[in-house]
Design a protein around this motif. Structure first.
Motif, PDB file in Angstrom:
ATOM      1  N   GLY A  16       0.795  -1.235   0.000  1.00 55.79           N
ATOM      2  CA  GLY A  16       0.000   0.000   0.000  1.00 55.79           C
ATOM      3  C   GLY A  16       0.824   1.280   0.000  1.00 55.79           C
ATOM      4  O   GLY A  16       0.323   2.345   0.355  1.00 55.79           O
ATOM      5  N   LYS A  17       2.076   1.196  -0.439  1.00 51.95           N
ATOM      6  CA  LYS A  17       2.934   2.393  -0.432  1.00 51.95           C
ATOM      7  C   LYS A  17       2.349   3.493  -1.310  1.00 51.95           C
ATOM      8  O   LYS A  17       2.223   4.640  -0.884  1.00 51.95           O
ATOM      9  CB  LYS A  17       4.342   2.045  -0.924  1.00 51.95           C
ATOM     10  CG  LYS A  17       5.091   1.101  -0.020  1.00 51.95           C
ATOM     11  CD  LYS A  17       6.409   0.688  -0.605  1.00 51.95           C
ATOM     12  CE  LYS A  17       6.273  -0.032  -1.929  1.00 51.95           C
ATOM     13  NZ  LYS A  17       5.507  -1.297  -1.886  1.00 51.95           N
ATOM     14  N   THR A  18       2.033   3.153  -2.554  1.00 50.90           N
ATOM     15  CA  THR A  18       1.553   4.164  -3.504  1.00 50.90           C
ATOM     16  C   THR A  18       0.224   4.763  -3.027  1.00 50.90           C
ATOM     17  O   THR A  18       0.039   5.988  -3.066  1.00 50.90           O
ATOM     18  CB  THR A  18       1.396   3.530  -4.904  1.00 50.90           C
ATOM     19  OG1 THR A  18       2.600   2.808  -5.203  1.00 50.90           O
ATOM     20  CG2 THR A  18       1.173   4.580  -5.959  1.00 50.90           C
ATOM     21  N   THR A  19      -0.673   3.903  -2.567  1.00 51.26           N
ATOM     22  CA  THR A  19      -1.978   4.351  -2.067  1.00 51.26           C
ATOM     23  C   THR A  19      -1.780   5.370  -0.938  1.00 51.26           C
ATOM     24  O   THR A  19      -2.411   6.437  -0.915  1.00 51.26           O
ATOM     25  CB  THR A  19      -2.767   3.133  -1.521  1.00 51.26           C
ATOM     26  OG1 THR A  19      -2.806   2.127  -2.529  1.00 51.26           O
ATOM     27  CG2 THR A  19      -4.166   3.525  -1.107  1.00 51.26           C
ATOM     28  N   ASN A  20      -0.887   5.039  -0.009  1.00 49.62           N
ATOM     29  CA  ASN A  20      -0.709   5.902   1.162  1.00 49.62           C
ATOM     30  C   ASN A  20       0.132   7.141   0.863  1.00 49.62           C
ATOM     31  O   ASN A  20       0.005   8.156   1.544  1.00 49.62           O
ATOM     32  CB  ASN A  20      -0.124   5.087   2.321  1.00 49.62           C
ATOM     33  CG  ASN A  20      -1.182   4.154   2.878  1.00 49.62           C
ATOM     34  OD1 ASN A  20      -2.220   4.608   3.371  1.00 49.62           O
ATOM     35  ND2 ASN A  20      -0.960   2.864   2.775  1.00 49.62           N
ATOM     36  N   ALA A 101      14.993  -0.111   0.801  1.00 50.37           N
ATOM     37  CA  ALA A 101      14.577  -1.159  -0.151  1.00 50.37           C
ATOM     38  C   ALA A 101      15.789  -1.930  -0.659  1.00 50.37           C
ATOM     39  O   ALA A 101      15.709  -3.134  -0.927  1.00 50.37           O
ATOM     40  CB  ALA A 101      13.810  -0.546  -1.325  1.00 50.37           C
ATOM     41  N   THR A 102      16.920  -1.259  -0.790  1.00 54.96           N
ATOM     42  CA  THR A 102      18.132  -1.944  -1.251  1.00 54.96           C
ATOM     43  C   THR A 102      18.622  -2.927  -0.179  1.00 54.96           C
ATOM     44  O   THR A 102      19.005  -4.056  -0.484  1.00 54.96           O
ATOM     45  CB  THR A 102      19.241  -0.922  -1.588  1.00 54.96           C
ATOM     46  OG1 THR A 102      18.670   0.144  -2.346  1.00 54.96           O
ATOM     47  CG2 THR A 102      20.364  -1.569  -2.370  1.00 54.96           C
ATOM     48  N   TYR A 103      18.587  -2.465   1.089  1.00 53.22           N
ATOM     49  CA  TYR A 103      18.964  -3.393   2.170  1.00 53.22           C
ATOM     50  C   TYR A 103      18.009  -4.592   2.193  1.00 53.22           C
ATOM     51  O   TYR A 103      18.412  -5.718   2.470  1.00 53.22           O
ATOM     52  CB  TYR A 103      18.939  -2.677   3.528  1.00 53.22           C
ATOM     53  CG  TYR A 103      20.145  -1.796   3.745  1.00 53.22           C
ATOM     54  CD1 TYR A 103      21.371  -2.347   4.102  1.00 53.22           C
ATOM     55  CD2 TYR A 103      20.078  -0.420   3.564  1.00 53.22           C
ATOM     56  CE1 TYR A 103      22.494  -1.544   4.281  1.00 53.22           C
ATOM     57  CE2 TYR A 103      21.188   0.392   3.740  1.00 53.22           C
ATOM     58  CZ  TYR A 103      22.392  -0.175   4.102  1.00 53.22           C
ATOM     59  OH  TYR A 103      23.503   0.609   4.265  1.00 53.22           O
TER      60      TYR A 103
HETATM   61  N1  T5A Z   1      13.609  -2.398  -5.666  1.00 53.74           N
HETATM   62  C1  T5A Z   1      13.426  -1.061  -5.459  1.00 53.74           C
HETATM   63  C2  T5A Z   1      14.777  -3.034  -5.277  1.00 53.74           C
HETATM   64  O1  T5A Z   1      14.926  -4.245  -5.484  1.00 53.74           O
HETATM   65  N2  T5A Z   1      15.749  -2.299  -4.668  1.00 53.74           N
HETATM   66  C3  T5A Z   1      15.640  -0.957  -4.433  1.00 53.74           C
HETATM   67  O2  T5A Z   1      16.568  -0.334  -3.879  1.00 53.74           O
HETATM   68  C4  T5A Z   1      14.415  -0.317  -4.849  1.00 53.74           C
HETATM   69  C5  T5A Z   1      14.256   1.162  -4.618  1.00 53.74           C
HETATM   70  C6  T5A Z   1       9.890  -1.446  -7.545  1.00 53.74           C
HETATM   71  C7  T5A Z   1      10.594  -2.748  -7.438  1.00 53.74           C
HETATM   72  O3  T5A Z   1      11.959  -2.454  -7.343  1.00 53.74           O
HETATM   73  C8  T5A Z   1      12.543  -3.176  -6.300  1.00 53.74           C
HETATM   74  C9  T5A Z   1      11.440  -3.518  -5.361  1.00 53.74           C
HETATM   75  C10 T5A Z   1      10.191  -3.536  -6.210  1.00 53.74           C
HETATM   76  O4  T5A Z   1       9.917  -4.859  -6.552  1.00 53.74           O
HETATM   77  P1  T5A Z   1       7.484  -0.701  -7.029  1.00 53.74           P
HETATM   78  O5  T5A Z   1       6.519  -0.457  -8.088  1.00 53.74           O
HETATM   79  O6  T5A Z   1       8.012   0.467  -6.314  1.00 53.74           O
HETATM   80  O7  T5A Z   1       8.582  -1.631  -7.686  1.00 53.74           O
HETATM   81  O8  T5A Z   1       7.028  -1.623  -5.856  1.00 53.74           O
HETATM   82  P2  T5A Z   1       5.762  -2.455  -5.684  1.00 53.74           P
HETATM   83  O9  T5A Z   1       5.766  -3.003  -4.305  1.00 53.74           O
HETATM   84  O10 T5A Z   1       5.658  -3.430  -6.836  1.00 53.74           O
HETATM   85  O11 T5A Z   1       4.642  -1.387  -5.743  1.00 53.74           O
HETATM   86  P3  T5A Z   1       3.173  -1.719  -5.771  1.00 53.74           P
HETATM   87  O12 T5A Z   1       2.527  -0.591  -6.480  1.00 53.74           O
HETATM   88  O13 T5A Z   1       2.922  -3.119  -6.217  1.00 53.74           O
HETATM   89  O14 T5A Z   1       2.762  -1.791  -4.259  1.00 53.74           O
HETATM   90  P4  T5A Z   1       2.334  -0.679  -3.280  1.00 53.74           P
HETATM   91  O15 T5A Z   1       2.606   0.655  -3.818  1.00 53.74           O
HETATM   92  O16 T5A Z   1       2.893  -1.015  -1.943  1.00 53.74           O
HETATM   93  O17 T5A Z   1       0.776  -0.959  -3.182  1.00 53.74           O
HETATM   94  P5  T5A Z   1      -0.441  -0.124  -3.745  1.00 53.74           P
HETATM   95  O18 T5A Z   1      -0.614   1.116  -2.975  1.00 53.74           O
HETATM   96  O19 T5A Z   1      -0.353  -0.063  -5.232  1.00 53.74           O
HETATM   97  O20 T5A Z   1      -1.623  -1.107  -3.271  1.00 53.74           O
HETATM   98  C11 T5A Z   1      -1.819  -2.363  -3.886  1.00 53.74           C
HETATM   99  C12 T5A Z   1      -3.319  -2.697  -3.824  1.00 53.74           C
HETATM  100  O21 T5A Z   1      -3.704  -2.928  -2.467  1.00 53.74           O
HETATM  101  C13 T5A Z   1      -4.786  -2.070  -2.094  1.00 53.74           C
HETATM  102  C14 T5A Z   1      -4.727  -0.893  -3.037  1.00 53.74           C
HETATM  103  O22 T5A Z   1      -5.973  -0.291  -3.198  1.00 53.74           O
HETATM  104  C15 T5A Z   1      -4.210  -1.552  -4.326  1.00 53.74           C
HETATM  105  O23 T5A Z   1      -5.275  -2.133  -5.014  1.00 53.74           O
HETATM  106  N3  T5A Z   1      -4.587  -1.711  -0.661  1.00 53.74           N
HETATM  107  C16 T5A Z   1      -5.323  -2.197   0.347  1.00 53.74           C
HETATM  108  N4  T5A Z   1      -6.372  -3.042   0.373  1.00 53.74           N
HETATM  109  C17 T5A Z   1      -6.894  -3.351   1.595  1.00 53.74           C
HETATM  110  N5  T5A Z   1      -6.408  -2.854   2.780  1.00 53.74           N
HETATM  111  C18 T5A Z   1      -5.357  -2.007   2.811  1.00 53.74           C
HETATM  112  N6  T5A Z   1      -4.888  -1.549   3.974  1.00 53.74           N
HETATM  113  C19 T5A Z   1      -4.778  -1.644   1.542  1.00 53.74           C
HETATM  114  N7  T5A Z   1      -3.726  -0.865   1.204  1.00 53.74           N
HETATM  115  C20 T5A Z   1      -3.619  -0.921  -0.139  1.00 53.74           C
END
Ligand code: T5A
Length: 207
Positions: A16-20, A101-103
């Protein structure tokens, strides 16, 4: 000019990072705080190209060192072109993932040496560290299910469950090592509760 605050949001896939981040941007806007919202890997034209290379699951096999160096190359650009200028202007920077995230992913997930990551962190960031990091933590399956529900998985999301357990463990270790900076919020509660906790944490900076 008072330097802005640097706030990062961290956590495993789909917590939920992006959402929040969107919620927080709106909340700070209501307090008349000028905010720059950005993300890693990414945040500049070059860093977004690097992000694309890193997330592309159809690319050739990327070695662990290449992955780590690409991440820090993107970070170097991001800091110089976006983060530092914004903070110097007095804007607050809200960043979706940063070096914790890197750690977690390269240290915990890929089992790379922490000392190597520390060395690159010091090289690329100098003294720059977030003022506050919110770690959204949830059991791995919850985040993966949320990410899967969104559709096609990227290169990281295609990893095995064990990888994400190690990522989560490394994030929790970071929070233990830096309790003054990293505030943990349980992400497996209703969104409204997560956001109430977020407001409490951010409140310290608004006083
Ligand atoms: N990476 C990144 C590394 O390996 N090393 C590094 O140093 C860095 C910086 C980047 C990738 O790069 C890697 C890690 C990652 O794999 P990313 O897009 O930043 O990718 O990361 P993701 O985690 O893939 O991002 P997401 O968009 O998938 O996840 P979010 O942002 O955490 O989640 P979000 O807000 O999109 O929510 C996902 C769904 O859950 C729902 C939301 O509505 C949405 O549908 N939701 C909830 N539902 C119910 N209850 C709650 N409390 C909810 N919160 C959210």
């Amino acid at each position: 000019m008072i330097r802005g605050k640097f706030i990062t949001l961290e956590g495993g896939e789909g917590v939920g990072k992006t959402t929040n981040l969107t919620f927080l941007t709106h909340y700070l806007g209501q307090h008349n705080i000028s905010v720059v919202v950005t993300r890693e890997p990414g945040g500049t034209a070059l860093a977004e190209k690097i992000r694309h290379l890193l997330l592309d699951k159809d690319s050739e096999v990327i070695s662990e060192h290449a992955e780590l160096l690409l991440i820090f190359a993107a970070r170097a650009q991001h800091i110089k072109l976006v983060i530092e200028p914004a903070l110097a202007r007095g804007d607050w920077v809200l960043c979706d993932r940063f070096t914790d995230a890197t750690y977690a992913y390269q240290g915990g997930g890929r089992n790379m040496r922490v000392s190597t990551i520390e060395w690159l962190e010091n090289l690329v960031q100098g003294n720059l560290r977030p003022d506050l990091t919110v770690l959204l933590d949830a059991p791995v399956e919850i985040g993966i299910d949320r990410a899967r529900a969104r559709g096609v998985l990227d290169r990281f999301e295609s990893e095995k469950i064990n990888f994400f357990e190690n990522v989560r463990r490394a994030y929790l270790l970071q929070a233990e090592l830096h309790p003054e900076r990293i505030k943990l919020i349980k992400a497996n509660q209703p969104l409204a509760d997560v956001q109430r906790a977020l407001v409490d944490v951010i409140g310290i900076f608004l006083r």
